[in-house]
Design a protein around this motif. Structure first.
Motif, PDB file in Angstrom:
ATOM      1  N   GLY A   1      13.631   7.222  -0.181  1.00  0.00           N
ATOM      2  CA  GLY A   1      13.485   7.177   1.264  1.00  0.00           C
ATOM      3  C   GLY A   1      12.167   7.716   1.789  1.00  0.00           C
ATOM      4  O   GLY A   1      11.894   7.619   2.991  1.00  0.00           O
ATOM      5  N   LEU A   2      11.332   8.280   0.910  1.00  0.00           N
ATOM      6  CA  LEU A   2      10.047   8.835   1.324  1.00  0.00           C
ATOM      7  C   LEU A   2       8.928   7.860   0.964  1.00  0.00           C
ATOM      8  O   LEU A   2       8.752   7.506  -0.193  1.00  0.00           O
TER       9      LEU A   2
ATOM     10  N   ASP B   1       0.820  -1.214   0.000  1.00  0.00           N
ATOM     11  CA  ASP B   1       0.000   0.000   0.000  1.00  0.00           C
ATOM     12  C   ASP B   1       0.852   1.262   0.000  1.00  0.00           C
ATOM     13  O   ASP B   1       0.347   2.351   0.263  1.00  0.00           O
ATOM     14  N   TYR B   2       2.131   1.106  -0.279  1.00  0.00           N
ATOM     15  CA  TYR B   2       3.004   2.278  -0.364  1.00  0.00           C
ATOM     16  C   TYR B   2       4.120   2.000  -1.352  1.00  0.00           C
ATOM     17  O   TYR B   2       4.408   0.861  -1.724  1.00  0.00           O
TER      18      TYR B   2
ATOM     19  N   ASN C   1      14.569   4.815  -6.813  1.00  0.00           N
ATOM     20  CA  ASN C   1      15.650   5.772  -6.614  1.00  0.00           C
ATOM     21  C   ASN C   1      15.740   6.670  -7.831  1.00  0.00           C
ATOM     22  O   ASN C   1      15.968   6.197  -8.945  1.00  0.00           O
ATOM     23  N   LEU C   2      15.534   7.973  -7.620  1.00  0.00           N
ATOM     24  CA  LEU C   2      15.605   8.936  -8.709  1.00  0.00           C
ATOM     25  C   LEU C   2      16.994   9.548  -8.763  1.00  0.00           C
ATOM     26  O   LEU C   2      17.664   9.664  -7.747  1.00  0.00           O
TER      27      LEU C   2
END
Length: 248
Positions: free
Chosen positions: A76-77, A70-71, A152-153
């Protein structure tokens, strides 16, 4: 209507199932992807809407679901989302049940409609002007360590890590400015040098970022037949479609 579908991935398989189930005469054409897992691209993730689309083919989506979160964790956010991983290879096989995959090119004049479901290749349609595609490298990994999903951007591109099942993960990276493989190594996601994980298989591919409105033409009409595009687009992602997972 006599129809030929060029492309035997998930998009072509889904369309074959729907059309043949409606009584149309459908033939499927496709190349051997040449990958260890037998599919290309090696995409495992989807979102809400998956169950409904699979149900419309007469199959049970729960039989293919590997996991649900659900996420999604981006740099890291943790952000609220619906991330579903599924057994893409098995779903393709069941959608194509009873279909003979022709390894030759179709004689398009023999069909009333030809569907180009080859995605980035656009095998029967003219190339897109200023087409924007992202080269990516991806792997299936196995590890005894429990890992969460991760995006990871960085630069112009991104890397991802999605849990599958039985301590397996789908890991990949696409980038315009750096080597995707080197970026995955730098993140420590590929195992070795003290980090967990063992590579099960891997492949390279391309993802189209060009929007649908910039990807014309969708249809070409010749004497006696039509060629229609039915393919995936990341820029206009929806359930099952984003990286070659299913049609609109």
């Amino acid at each position: 209507m006599r129809t030929a579908i060029l492309g035997a991935g998930l998009t072509g398989a889904y369309l074959y199932r729907r059309l043949s189930g409606q009584g149309h005469e459908v033939e499927v054409f496709g190349n051997d992807p040449g990958t260890r897992c037998g599919i290309s691209p090696c995409a495992w993730g989807t979102s809400l809407g998956f169950a409904q689309l699979v149900r419309e083919t007469g199959l049970d989506a729960s039989a293919y679901s590997l996991g649900h979160s659900d996420y999604v964790c981006i740099d890291g956010l943790k952000l609220k989302a619906d991330l579903i991983t599924f057994d893409k290879k098995r779903l393709i096989e069941d959608l194509l049940a009873g279909a003979r995959i022709n390894r030759s090119q179709p004689e398009v004049g023999l069909y009333e409609r030809v569907i180009d479901a080859t995605g980035v290749s656009r095998a029967l349609l003219p190339p897109i002007g200023n087409d924007l595609t992202l080269s990516c490298t991806q792997f299936r990994m196995r590890t005894d360590e429990a890992l969460d999903n991760r995006i990871n951007l960085g630069g112009i591109g991104y890397a991802w890590r999605f849990p599958l099942s039985d301590h397996e993960y789908h890991i990949g990276c696409g980038s315009f400015v750096s080597d995707p493989l080197e970026r995955l190594k730098a993140l420590g996601w590929l195992g070795g040098n003290g980090s967990p994980g063992k590579i099960v298989c891997g492949c390279r591919g391309d993802i189209r970022l060009t929007s649908p409105h910039a990807s014309l033409p969708f249809v070409i009409r010749e004497k006696g037949y039509e060629v229609w595009e039915w393919a995936k687009r990341l820029a206009a992602s929806r359930p099952l479609r984003a990286t070659g997972l299913c049609p609109d």
